[in-house]
Design a protein around this motif. Structure first.
Motif, mmCIF file in Angstrom:
data_model
loop_
_atom_site.group_PDB
_atom_site.id
_atom_site.type_symbol
_atom_site.label_atom_id
_atom_site.label_comp_id
_atom_site.label_asym_id
_atom_site.label_seq_id
_atom_site.Cartn_x
_atom_site.Cartn_y
_atom_site.Cartn_z
ATOM 1 N N SER A 1 -50.059 -64.623 24.048
ATOM 2 C CA SER A 1 -51.094 -65.366 24.783
ATOM 3 C C SER A 1 -51.866 -66.296 23.843
ATOM 4 N N LEU A 2 -51.767 -66.058 22.544
ATOM 5 C CA LEU A 2 -52.450 -66.919 21.566
ATOM 6 C C LEU A 2 -51.509 -67.955 20.954
ATOM 7 N N ALA A 3 -50.296 -68.010 21.449
ATOM 8 C CA ALA A 3 -49.269 -68.880 20.843
ATOM 9 C C ALA A 3 -49.750 -70.325 20.703
ATOM 10 N N PRO A 4 -49.384 -71.008 19.631
ATOM 11 C CA PRO A 4 -48.569 -70.517 18.518
ATOM 12 C C PRO A 4 -49.424 -69.802 17.459
ATOM 13 N N VAL A 5 -48.858 -68.768 16.860
ATOM 14 C CA VAL A 5 -49.640 -67.977 15.901
ATOM 15 C C VAL A 5 -48.940 -67.860 14.543
ATOM 16 N N PHE A 6 -49.743 -67.565 13.548
ATOM 17 C CA PHE A 6 -49.184 -67.070 12.285
ATOM 18 C C PHE A 6 -50.058 -65.942 11.776
ATOM 19 N N VAL A 7 -49.470 -65.140 10.901
ATOM 20 C CA VAL A 7 -50.124 -63.918 10.449
ATOM 21 C C VAL A 7 -50.196 -63.924 8.929
ATOM 22 N N ILE A 8 -51.371 -63.564 8.409
ATOM 23 C CA ILE A 8 -51.494 -63.346 6.959
ATOM 24 C C ILE A 8 -52.078 -61.949 6.801
ATOM 25 N N GLY A 9 -51.324 -61.071 6.158
ATOM 26 C CA GLY A 9 -51.780 -59.672 6.035
ATOM 27 C C GLY A 9 -52.005 -59.077 7.409
ATOM 28 N N GLU A 10 -53.212 -58.583 7.657
ATOM 29 C CA GLU A 10 -53.524 -57.952 8.941
ATOM 30 C C GLU A 10 -54.089 -58.961 9.945
ATOM 31 N N GLU A 11 -54.360 -60.172 9.487
ATOM 32 C CA GLU A 11 -55.018 -61.167 10.354
ATOM 33 C C GLU A 11 -54.020 -62.027 11.115
ATOM 34 N N THR A 12 -54.276 -62.165 12.425
ATOM 35 C CA THR A 12 -53.444 -63.051 13.244
ATOM 36 C C THR A 12 -54.281 -64.281 13.607
ATOM 37 N N TYR A 13 -53.713 -65.455 13.373
ATOM 38 C CA TYR A 13 -54.417 -66.705 13.708
ATOM 39 C C TYR A 13 -53.668 -67.385 14.849
ATOM 40 N N GLY A 14 -54.391 -67.626 15.952
ATOM 41 C CA GLY A 14 -53.723 -68.158 17.133
ATOM 42 C C GLY A 14 -54.242 -69.503 17.574
ATOM 43 N N ARG A 15 -53.550 -70.051 18.588
ATOM 44 C CA ARG A 15 -53.885 -71.354 19.177
ATOM 45 C C ARG A 15 -54.063 -72.423 18.091
ATOM 46 N N ILE A 16 -53.101 -72.451 17.214
ATOM 47 C CA ILE A 16 -53.167 -73.411 16.113
ATOM 48 C C ILE A 16 -52.652 -74.767 16.579
ATOM 49 N N GLU A 17 -53.499 -75.764 16.512
ATOM 50 C CA GLU A 17 -53.073 -77.081 16.980
ATOM 51 C C GLU A 17 -53.147 -78.168 15.925
ATOM 52 N N THR A 18 -54.105 -78.039 15.035
ATOM 53 C CA THR A 18 -54.284 -79.152 14.091
ATOM 54 C C THR A 18 -54.086 -78.698 12.645
ATOM 55 N N LYS A 19 -53.808 -79.666 11.823
ATOM 56 C CA LYS A 19 -53.647 -79.363 10.408
ATOM 57 C C LYS A 19 -54.982 -78.908 9.818
ATOM 58 N N ALA A 20 -56.082 -79.455 10.350
ATOM 59 C CA ALA A 20 -57.399 -79.057 9.841
ATOM 60 C C ALA A 20 -57.606 -77.552 10.024
ATOM 61 N N GLN A 21 -57.151 -77.030 11.154
ATOM 62 C CA GLN A 21 -57.266 -75.572 11.383
ATOM 63 C C GLN A 21 -56.478 -74.813 10.316
ATOM 64 N N VAL A 22 -55.258 -75.289 10.075
ATOM 65 C CA VAL A 22 -54.396 -74.618 9.089
ATOM 66 C C VAL A 22 -55.063 -74.649 7.710
ATOM 67 N N VAL A 23 -55.567 -75.813 7.339
ATOM 68 C CA VAL A 23 -56.176 -75.962 6.014
ATOM 69 C C VAL A 23 -57.399 -75.042 5.884
ATOM 70 N N ASP A 24 -58.222 -75.005 6.935
ATOM 71 C CA ASP A 24 -59.402 -74.131 6.928
ATOM 72 C C ASP A 24 -59.018 -72.684 6.688
ATOM 73 N N ILE A 25 -57.998 -72.250 7.375
ATOM 74 C CA ILE A 25 -57.560 -70.848 7.251
ATOM 75 C C ILE A 25 -57.039 -70.584 5.835
ATOM 76 N N LEU A 26 -56.173 -71.472 5.362
ATOM 77 C CA LEU A 26 -55.605 -71.250 4.020
ATOM 78 C C LEU A 26 -56.691 -71.249 2.950
ATOM 79 N N ASN A 27 -57.710 -72.085 3.152
ATOM 80 C CA ASN A 27 -58.795 -72.144 2.166
ATOM 81 C C ASN A 27 -59.523 -70.815 2.019
ATOM 82 N N GLN A 28 -59.497 -70.017 3.067
ATOM 83 C CA GLN A 28 -60.159 -68.707 2.987
ATOM 84 C C GLN A 28 -59.453 -67.769 2.002
ATOM 85 N N TYR A 29 -58.226 -68.121 1.646
ATOM 86 C CA TYR A 29 -57.445 -67.242 0.766
ATOM 87 C C TYR A 29 -57.379 -67.742 -0.671
ATOM 88 N N HIS A 30 -58.127 -68.794 -0.963
ATOM 89 C CA HIS A 30 -58.094 -69.294 -2.351
ATOM 90 C C HIS A 30 -59.132 -68.612 -3.205
#
Ligand code: FES
Length: 160
Positions: A131-160
């Protein structure tokens, strides 16, 4: 001598104990490989050889299992594995686009690890969050409804 080639090191001792424990169950190979990957982070041929002799399973059978399942890796993996769901719902809603965005952002292709050892880009089957498609998972966290590159970058930045 590298850690992986030295069968005397602590990681192999730990694995040996696990193998003698798991030997009691039926078809312990997958379980042992999972544990071994948790200890070493990946399954290089040296580790497979060790398992082969300890578990008394031919090396080619072990190699076949390791290369068959996406979950197992023969290359070192990053600290964080980004698993992009490529199940049907996610695929239809844009998994290939997510893979491309992550790939561009990190400069790695599917299956590769960033030079700093931080991220590995990987794919998985449906993770049960359609229901959250499209999703990706890092560790235990699931990130859903990903539409923009800005969203992706924001998420990845949390892991730096
Ligand atoms: S297909 Fe991606 S969560 Fe189900």
């Amino acid at each position: 001598m590298s850690q992986i080639a030295n069968y005397d090191n602590q990681m192999y001792k730990e694995l040996k104990e696990i193998i003698s424990e798991k030997k009691k169950i039926r078809n312990p190979l997958i379980e042992v490989l999972r544990e071994a990957q948790a200890i070493f982070g990946y399954l290089p041929i040296e580790v497979q050889q060790f398992i082969s002799s300890e578990l008394d399973v031919p090396l080619n059978k072990i190699y076949g299992v390791v290369t068959f399942y996406n979950f197992f890796s023969m290359k070192p993996r990053g600290k964080y594995v980004i698993n992009v769901c490529t199940g049907t719902a996610c695929y239809v809603k844009g998994a290939p686009r997510i893979i491309q965005m992550i790939s561009e952002e990190l400069g790695i292709e599917m299956g590769e690890t960033t030079k700093d050892g931080q991220f590995t880009l990987s794919a998985v089957r449906c993770v049960g969050a359609c229901s959250l498609a499209p999703v990706f998972v890092i560790g235990e966290e699931t990130y859903g409804r990903i539409e923009t590159k800005a969203q992706v970058v924001d998420i990845l930045n949390q892991y730096h």
